[in-house]
Each structure stands twice: as C-alpha cells, then as structure tokens.
Design an enzyme around this catalytic site. Structure first.
Site, PDB file in Angstrom:
ATOM      1  N   ARG A   1     -26.095   3.180  13.068  1.00 52.68           N
ATOM      2  CA  ARG A   1     -26.879   3.080  11.838  1.00 52.68           C
ATOM      3  C   ARG A   1     -26.070   3.290  10.564  1.00 52.68           C
ATOM      4  NH1 ARG A   1     -32.874   5.554  13.006  1.00 52.68           N
ATOM      5  NH2 ARG A   1     -33.670   3.548  13.706  1.00 52.68           N
TER       6      ARG A   1
ATOM      7  N   SER B   1     -47.325  19.476  14.021  1.00 46.23           N
ATOM      8  CA  SER B   1     -48.082  18.713  15.028  1.00 46.23           C
ATOM      9  C   SER B   1     -47.541  17.301  15.226  1.00 46.23           C
ATOM     10  CB  SER B   1     -49.558  18.654  14.637  1.00 46.23           C
ATOM     11  OG  SER B   1     -49.711  18.039  13.365  1.00 46.23           O
TER      12      SER B   1
HETATM   13  C1  LIG Z   1     -41.271   5.042  10.076  1.00 43.72           C
HETATM   14  C2  LIG Z   1     -40.494   5.777  11.120  1.00 43.72           C
HETATM   15  C3  LIG Z   1     -40.069   5.115  12.263  1.00 43.72           C
HETATM   16  C4  LIG Z   1     -39.351   5.797  13.255  1.00 43.72           C
HETATM   17  N1  LIG Z   1     -39.008   5.160  14.408  1.00 43.72           N
HETATM   18  C5  LIG Z   1     -38.422   5.870  15.413  1.00 43.72           C
HETATM   19  C6  LIG Z   1     -38.195   5.280  16.698  1.00 43.72           C
HETATM   20  O1  LIG Z   1     -38.545   4.128  16.927  1.00 43.72           O
HETATM   21  N2  LIG Z   1     -37.612   6.043  17.656  1.00 43.72           N
HETATM   22  C7  LIG Z   1     -37.239   7.345  17.450  1.00 43.72           C
HETATM   23  O2  LIG Z   1     -36.728   7.993  18.377  1.00 43.72           O
HETATM   24  N3  LIG Z   1     -37.447   7.922  16.245  1.00 43.72           N
HETATM   25  C8  LIG Z   1     -38.043   7.230  15.244  1.00 43.72           C
HETATM   26  N4  LIG Z   1     -38.283   7.830  14.027  1.00 43.72           N
HETATM   27  C9  LIG Z   1     -37.895   9.225  13.857  1.00 43.72           C
HETATM   28  C10 LIG Z   1     -38.883  10.121  14.571  1.00 43.72           C
HETATM   29  O3  LIG Z   1     -40.157   9.548  14.596  1.00 43.72           O
HETATM   30  C11 LIG Z   1     -38.997  11.478  13.922  1.00 43.72           C
HETATM   31  O4  LIG Z   1     -37.758  11.980  13.583  1.00 43.72           O
HETATM   32  C12 LIG Z   1     -39.645  12.445  14.870  1.00 43.72           C
HETATM   33  O5  LIG Z   1     -40.849  11.889  15.336  1.00 43.72           O
HETATM   34  C13 LIG Z   1     -39.880  13.771  14.192  1.00 43.72           C
HETATM   35  O6  LIG Z   1     -40.790  14.493  14.984  1.00 43.72           O
HETATM   36  P1  LIG Z   1     -41.081  15.998  14.641  1.00 43.72           P
HETATM   37  O7  LIG Z   1     -42.160  16.427  15.563  1.00 43.72           O
HETATM   38  O8  LIG Z   1     -39.833  16.774  14.599  1.00 43.72           O
HETATM   39  O9  LIG Z   1     -41.624  15.956  13.128  1.00 43.72           O
HETATM   40  P2  LIG Z   1     -42.892  15.208  12.516  1.00 43.72           P
HETATM   41  O10 LIG Z   1     -43.420  14.174  13.403  1.00 43.72           O
HETATM   42  O11 LIG Z   1     -42.504  14.812  11.130  1.00 43.72           O
HETATM   43  O12 LIG Z   1     -43.961  16.379  12.465  1.00 43.72           O
HETATM   44  C14 LIG Z   1     -43.777  17.490  11.612  1.00 43.72           C
HETATM   45  C15 LIG Z   1     -45.081  18.251  11.551  1.00 43.72           C
HETATM   46  O13 LIG Z   1     -44.904  19.483  10.837  1.00 43.72           O
HETATM   47  C16 LIG Z   1     -45.930  19.619   9.864  1.00 43.72           C
HETATM   48  N5  LIG Z   1     -45.412  20.480   8.789  1.00 43.72           N
HETATM   49  C17 LIG Z   1     -44.459  20.197   7.884  1.00 43.72           C
HETATM   50  N6  LIG Z   1     -44.263  21.241   7.076  1.00 43.72           N
HETATM   51  C18 LIG Z   1     -45.127  22.223   7.483  1.00 43.72           C
HETATM   52  C19 LIG Z   1     -45.439  23.544   7.031  1.00 43.72           C
HETATM   53  N7  LIG Z   1     -44.819  24.095   5.971  1.00 43.72           N
HETATM   54  N8  LIG Z   1     -46.405  24.244   7.666  1.00 43.72           N
HETATM   55  C20 LIG Z   1     -47.068  23.712   8.736  1.00 43.72           C
HETATM   56  N9  LIG Z   1     -46.817  22.465   9.187  1.00 43.72           N
HETATM   57  C21 LIG Z   1     -45.855  21.730   8.584  1.00 43.72           C
HETATM   58  C22 LIG Z   1     -46.225  18.191   9.447  1.00 43.72           C
HETATM   59  O14 LIG Z   1     -47.470  18.084   8.816  1.00 43.72           O
HETATM   60  C23 LIG Z   1     -46.193  17.497  10.822  1.00 43.72           C
HETATM   61  O15 LIG Z   1     -47.390  17.696  11.508  1.00 43.72           O
HETATM   62  C24 LIG Z   1     -38.999   7.160  13.049  1.00 43.72           C
HETATM   63  C25 LIG Z   1     -39.402   7.814  11.875  1.00 43.72           C
HETATM   64  C26 LIG Z   1     -40.146   7.144  10.925  1.00 43.72           C
HETATM   65  C27 LIG Z   1     -40.569   7.876   9.687  1.00 43.72           C
END
Ligand SMILES: Cc1cc2nc3c(=O)[nH]c(=O)nc-3n(C[C@H](O)[C@H](O)[C@H](O)COP(=O)(O)OP(=O)(O)OC[C@H]3O[C@@H](n4cnc5c(N)ncnc54)[C@H](O)[C@@H]3O)c2cc1C
Length: 401
Positions: free
Chosen positions: A273, A14
């Site tokens: 980076r 999510s």
């Molecule tokens: C502090 C911080 C600052 C950042 N700043 C930036 C920025 O300014 N610009 C940018 O582009 N990127 C930035 N990033 C990187 C970016 O935010 C993330 O890489 C990106 O949002 C990842 O999104 P996602 O939906 O793939 O994963 P996430 O947002 O990590 O979501 C993963 C989801 O999967 C769920 N999940 C995990 N394992 C399981 C499982 N086994 N079963 C069910 N659910 C599971 C988790 O609970 C979560 O809901 C930043 C990251 C961080 C940590």
C-alpha cells in the site's frame, strides 16, 4: 480490603475486535460488559469491504503469509505477533463460520483474491461487504449472550483500582464509572480525527478519533509507530458523493490498473500500500495526474478491465454505489487519489494481547506491532478476530484467577 468487581472483563469498543473479545471473554466464563461510544453498529469494521486474509490456497502456508507481512512492513512488524496472526488465521475463519459468517465460495473452496503485497491468493470475501458480515455475526452472538452492553458510553479515563481497573465514562445521563478485574481496549484508530486536522478526506467512521489511546498512554501504557498512518491508495476522487469512499483493493485484484493522464501504467497496481500510494503522489507531483471537476488531484483506475462475472460476485456494492452516482465502472475508468485510512501503530502488546499495563489488553487497530509501519490489506480484520479472541480469553483468566 478489596471489593469483588461486579464484572470481570470490561471491553471498550464495538468493532470487530471488541465484539470478538467480548464473545471470547464470555465463552471463557467471564462476566462481561461492553461499552461503546455510540451504538453497537457504529465502527470502522462494518465499513470494511475487501476481505480477510488466511492461507487456504494449496500453494500457500501461514509461513508464506508471515513472509508477506514482513516484506510489506519493510521488516518493522513484530515477528512474535505476526506468527500468531498468520498461524491462527484458518481457525479464526472457522470460528467466524461457526458464528454464522458465510464466506464466498467457488469450485468447492473459498473464493480467494490476491491483495497488494501478497505473493499468493489469500483474501477471503463476503461479496464486498466482508466487514459488515463479520461484525454482524459477532454482534448477534454478543447480543444472544449474557454480556451487558453499555451504549453511549464514551471512555474518559482509566485508573488502577483495588479490584483491577476503574473506567470513567461520559454518558447522556452524566458521568458513570465501571470497575472490572481486567479491561480490553478495542476502540480503533484515529484517522477520522487526523484527517480533520489535516483538512483531508478519510475513509473512516466519525468515531475513529483515538482518545482511548491517549487515555491509555496517560495511564502509563507504551506505544509504538503511532506516527505511521496509512493512506489507502484508492480513495474515490469523483463524483463528490464518492469522495472519501475506499474503492476496494479487490478492484485491482480482479484486474483494474492505475493509469496516468497519458493512459500509461506507472506502478505495480498490486504492490504494498505505501508504495502504491507514494507512486500516485509522485505521478501527480510530476504533472502526469488528472484534475477532477472540482480541482482535486487524481489518477485513473481502469476498472473496465475487471471481468463482469468477477465484478458481479466480488464488487456488487461498489458497482451499486458508483452506478447510483451516475458512473458505470465497467464501462469507464474512475478517478482516484490516496486517502487517510489506517493507524498502523498503537499500544504495545504481547502475544496474549496484554499491554504494558498489567490487566489492560488491547486488540484491533488500537494495538501496534502486528503490521509494523505498513499494514497489508485484509490483515486488519484478521488481527481483530485473532487478537480479540486472545484478549478476551486472557482478560477473563486474569480477572478470575
Ligand atoms: C472503509 C474501510 C474499509 C476497510 N476495508 C478493510 C478490509 O477489506 N480488510 C481489512 O482487513 N481491513 C479493512 N479496513 C480496516 C479495518 O476495517 C479496521 O482497521 C478494523 O475493522 C478496526 O477494527 P477495530 O475493532 O479495531 O475498530 P473499529 O471497528 O473502528 O471499532 C472501534 C469501536 O470503538 C468505539 N470507540 C471509539 N472511541 C471510544 C471511546 N472513547 N469510548 C468508547 N468507545 C469508543 C467506536 O465507536 C467503535 O465501536 C477497512 C477500514 C475502512 C474504514
């Protein structure tokens, strides 16, 4: 005889990628369920501060954006995925706006910053809570729709089924299985777990543990560049309450520079980076770093060079956090050191976000190729939205065809 699945598309995760996929799958006419390990709000996406890239400046273009991605990745990014990422960036921003995400504006256009490795000002922001604003807009749209939310469902395994795929979850009530015509994996990266193994700090949410990648690999999916983990050049090093905090790269976009113990600039503070992080490691190794009060390695980030007007608009959360910890970054430099931040590689996908397993899609940090072995700031949130939308639509088409 095959059973009709109760749902067409099962999304796992999510964060921004999973929410974008779920919204997009539902818009395409699919019956959707979104399962997530804990709550809808628990993810890395909400923590993202700096911004999201899209070529809106007059001197910019999607082609220029793509060129910057290739250069920052040192030629390791997948050209087809980069083309999709950069050419759909503007429409991704319009889509987010349509969902209610209001980007910071100035002088009749977007307020754009230049991020590390970029040749143009291209970073849109919502103050310095961009990820929070994007996920809030997506989450509200998801919750307003018909899709089912399965909170506290941790994916444990994924197996082919006569209707598509069958996912098994651990829930507080015990084991649960869900069958779906297609599955979208959007469970993020593994840097929280990896930092724990290494005894290091991480910027990541505790749910960033990477088990879904392993589950997909066990099911036969292919991966690439999984060893390429990214250090954010500017983790907070002092005071203790800021250790592991990711100091937004926009501090450097708006004038902050890295200084060694002698007060000398030792690198291009807005380089890619990996190069900036390596320069800090090298400076400390060469004995020109600064030790924090608890003995950690660090260098200075001279944030006093940021004009207060820019800081007020683009860094209010960062200022609040530091001032709340007793340090005013506009009055004194802050201590910083690279911190484990992002999984560059991941599952191999095609331009429709399908993995090498038919009917299994992947988007966001769990997928590889778009950034090669070194991601630019602001391209991860963009990847979540661009490929999340594609994955949701393609998964619905697959499941309903
Ligand atoms: C502090 C911080 C600052 C950042 N700043 C930036 C920025 O300014 N610009 C940018 O582009 N990127 C930035 N990033 C990187 C970016 O935010 C993330 O890489 C990106 O949002 C990842 O999104 P996602 O939906 O793939 O994963 P996430 O947002 O990590 O979501 C993963 C989801 O999967 C769920 N999940 C995990 N394992 C399981 C499982 N086994 N079963 C069910 N659910 C599971 C988790 O609970 C979560 O809901 C930043 C990251 C961080 C940590």
């Amino acid at each position: 005889m095959s059973r009709a699945p109760a749902i067409d598309v099962l999304v796992i995760g999510s964060g921004a990628a999973g929410l974008a996929a779920a919204v997009s799958a539902e818009r395409a006419g699919g019956r959707v369920a979104l399962a997530t390990k804990t709550t809808l709000q628990a993810n890395n996406s909400s923590k993202a501060q700096g911004g999201i890239q899209a070529a809106f400046a007059e001197d910019d273009s999607p082609e220029q954006h793509a060129e910057d991605v290739h250069r920052s990745s040192h030629g390791t990014a997948d050209p087809a995925l980069v083309e999709v990422l950069t050419s759909e960036a503007r429409s991704a921003i319009s889509w987010l706006e349509e969902l209610g995400c209001g980007f910071t504006r100035e002088n009749g256009g977007y307020r754009l910053a230049r991020c590390g490795g970029a040749s143009r000002r291209r970073l849109l922001q919502v103050g310095d809570r961009t990820g929070h604003a994007i996920t809030k807009a997506l989450r509200e749209r998801h919750e307003a729709g018909e899709a089912e939310t399965l909170a506290h469902h941790r994916l444990e395994s994924l197996e082919p089924d006569d209707v598509g795929w069958r996912a098994t979850f651990a829930t507080p009530q015990g084991t649960s299985t869900v069958a779906a015509g297609a599955v979208v994996l959007a469970s993020g990266g593994r840097c929280y777990a990896e930092a724990g193994h290494r005894g290091e700090l991480s910027t990541n949410h505790p749910n960033a543990t990477g088990e879904t990648t392993r589950i997909a690999l066990d099911a036969g999916a292919e991966s690439r560049d999984l060893d390429a983990l990214q250090y954010h050049p500017n983790g907070g090093a002092w005071p203790p309450t800021m250790q592991g905090y990711s100091i937004p790269e926009t501090t450097r976009s708006y004038g902050a520079v890295l200084l060694n113990a002698e007060g000398e600039e030792f690198t291009d503070s807005l380089g890619p980076r990996d190069e900036v992080s390596q320069a800090i490691f090298d400076e400390v190794e060469a004995g020109r770093g600064v030790a924090t009060e608890d003995g950690r390695p660090a260098v200075w980030l001279d944030t006093t060079r940021i004009p207060p007007a820019d800081a007020d608009v683009s860094l209010p959360y960062m200022l609040r956090r530091y001032r709340g910890s007793g340090i005013d970054p506009l009055a004194e430099s802050i201590l910083t050191y690279p911190v484990l931040h992002y999984q560059n590689g991941g599952l191999v996908i095609d331009t429709r976000a399908e993995t090498t397993l038919e009917g299994v899609y992947a988007c966001g940090e769990i997928a590889g190729g778009t950034h090669g072995r070194n991601r630019m700031m602001g391209n991860s949130l963009l990847e979540c939205v661009v490929f999340g939308r594609r994955a949701g639509k393609a998964a619905t088409e697959k499941a309903t065809s």
